[in-house]
Design a protein around this motif. Structure first.
Motif, PDB file in Angstrom:
ATOM      1  N   ARG A  69       1.090  -1.427   0.227  1.00 50.51           N
ATOM      2  CA  ARG A  69       0.097  -0.436  -0.208  1.00 50.51           C
ATOM      3  C   ARG A  69       0.925   1.370  -0.472  1.00 50.51           C
ATOM      4  NH1 ARG A  69      -3.311  -3.054   3.874  1.00 50.51           N
ATOM      5  NH2 ARG A  69      -1.855  -1.987   5.463  1.00 50.51           N
ATOM      6  N   LEU A  70       2.299   1.231   0.241  1.00 49.20           N
ATOM      7  CA  LEU A  70       2.889   2.656   0.367  1.00 49.20           C
ATOM      8  C   LEU A  70       3.255   2.666  -1.116  1.00 49.20           C
ATOM      9  CD1 LEU A  70       5.624   1.418   2.534  1.00 49.20           C
ATOM     10  CD2 LEU A  70       4.033   2.677   3.255  1.00 49.20           C
ATOM     11  N   GLY A  71       2.685   2.691  -2.421  1.00 50.69           N
ATOM     12  CA  GLY A  71       3.056   2.693  -3.309  1.00 50.69           C
ATOM     13  C   GLY A  71       4.501   3.122  -4.108  1.00 50.69           C
ATOM     14  N   LYS A  72       5.145   2.073  -3.528  1.00 55.12           N
ATOM     15  CA  LYS A  72       6.534   1.769  -4.279  1.00 55.12           C
ATOM     16  C   LYS A  72       6.497   1.442  -5.442  1.00 55.12           C
ATOM     17  CE  LYS A  72       8.793   2.542   0.136  1.00 55.12           C
ATOM     18  NZ  LYS A  72       9.999   2.409   0.950  1.00 55.12           N
ATOM     19  N   GLY A  73       5.708   0.744  -5.767  1.00 56.63           N
ATOM     20  CA  GLY A  73       5.314  -0.250  -7.272  1.00 56.63           C
ATOM     21  C   GLY A  73       4.151  -1.540  -7.419  1.00 56.63           C
ATOM     22  N   ASP A  74       4.263  -2.141  -8.070  1.00 54.80           N
ATOM     23  CA  ASP A  74       3.434  -3.111  -7.859  1.00 54.80           C
ATOM     24  C   ASP A  74       4.357  -4.021  -7.451  1.00 54.80           C
ATOM     25  OD1 ASP A  74       1.316  -1.950  -8.886  1.00 54.80           O
ATOM     26  OD2 ASP A  74       1.602  -2.258 -11.176  1.00 54.80           O
ATOM     27  N   SER A 152      16.668   0.862  -2.122  1.00 57.28           N
ATOM     28  CA  SER A 152      16.193   0.046  -2.361  1.00 57.28           C
ATOM     29  C   SER A 152      15.778   0.301  -3.503  1.00 57.28           C
ATOM     30  CB  SER A 152      14.895  -0.536  -1.677  1.00 57.28           C
ATOM     31  OG  SER A 152      15.486  -1.358  -0.407  1.00 57.28           O
ATOM     32  N   THR A 153      14.885   1.205  -4.115  1.00 57.90           N
ATOM     33  CA  THR A 153      14.418   2.069  -5.061  1.00 57.90           C
ATOM     34  C   THR A 153      15.516   2.289  -6.695  1.00 57.90           C
ATOM     35  OG1 THR A 153      12.692   2.484  -4.369  1.00 57.90           O
ATOM     36  CG2 THR A 153      13.082   3.155  -7.055  1.00 57.90           C
ATOM     37  N   ALA A 154      16.520   2.629  -5.972  1.00 60.75           N
ATOM     38  CA  ALA A 154      17.445   3.300  -6.815  1.00 60.75           C
ATOM     39  C   ALA A 154      18.504   1.930  -7.418  1.00 60.75           C
ATOM     40  CB  ALA A 154      18.614   4.295  -6.124  1.00 60.75           C
ATOM     41  N   LEU A 155      18.899   0.667  -6.075  1.00 59.41           N
ATOM     42  CA  LEU A 155      19.389  -0.140  -6.573  1.00 59.41           C
ATOM     43  C   LEU A 155      18.988  -1.302  -7.470  1.00 59.41           C
ATOM     44  CD1 LEU A 155      21.430  -2.497  -5.497  1.00 59.41           C
ATOM     45  CD2 LEU A 155      20.486  -3.039  -3.962  1.00 59.41           C
ATOM     46  N   MET A 156      17.335  -1.087  -7.182  1.00 58.41           N
ATOM     47  CA  MET A 156      16.539  -2.191  -8.160  1.00 58.41           C
ATOM     48  C   MET A 156      16.946  -1.468  -9.526  1.00 58.41           C
ATOM     49  SD  MET A 156      13.128  -2.257  -6.155  1.00 58.41           S
ATOM     50  CE  MET A 156      12.109  -3.064  -8.087  1.00 58.41           C
TER      51      MET A 156
END
Length: 172
Positions: A69-74, A152-156
């Motif tokens: 639910r945090l909206g970080k991606g599906d 985590s987003t940048a690493l992904m």
């Protein structure tokens, strides 16, 4: 039975069990929370810093539905709650790991009444509704220093870019 000191699962407890042992937790008690779905050096630095704010550090992870639910991606969280808990529990600076299914860990905060609540440097104190709750019993909220370039987003994105680049090379 002898407890295996290297078995990180022994530090993973259900929220109700954590609240039952709350009175026995070493004080000052530090509490933090997050998703921690792709553990990286920024997380480690943050948790080590948090741990230095008191005698024991409790980390509560967003449950899988809460994290989604945090909206970080599906695709988030990338790993299951159980796996994320084990990884965080394996860190020596962490005393206990639990979880919450709500959007915010207010129920755990209220039950544990930590002396210090810590959030990462990507948060602003005035935008944390939990800060007022913690202050209501005399606790304080601290914002840990942010380690630039580590998320985590940048690493992904870096992992995906590398995978995309290798796929193009294979097609040639």
């Amino acid at each position: 039975m002898v407890q295996d000191k290297w078995d990180s699962s022994t530090k993973c407890v259900a929220p109700a069990a954590l609240l039952e042992i709350a009175a026995r937790l070493a004080r000052p008690l530090v509490f933090t929370n997050g998703v921690f779905d792709l553990l990286h050096v920024g997380h480690v630095s943050y948790l080590e810093w948090a741990s230095r704010q008191g005698a024991s550090l409790v980390v509560a992870l967003n449950g899988d539905a809460s994290a989604a639910r945090l909206g970080k991606g599906d695709e988030r969280p990338l790993t299951s709650l159980r796996e994320r808990m084990r990884l965080v529990a394996a860190l020596g600076c962490v005393a206990w790991v639990s979880w919450f299914d709500e959007d915010r860990p207010e129920r755990l905060l209220q039950g544990l009444r930590p002396d210090v609540y810590v959030k990462g440097g990507d948060y602003e104190l005035q935008r944390l509704p939990e800060a007022a709750l913690v202050a209501s019993w005399g606790g304080r909220t601290e914002i840990a220093p942010y380690l630039p370039g580590h998320s985590s987003t940048a690493l992904m994105r870096r992992i995906q870019a590398g995978a995309d680049r290798r796929a193009v090379e294979v097609q040639r």
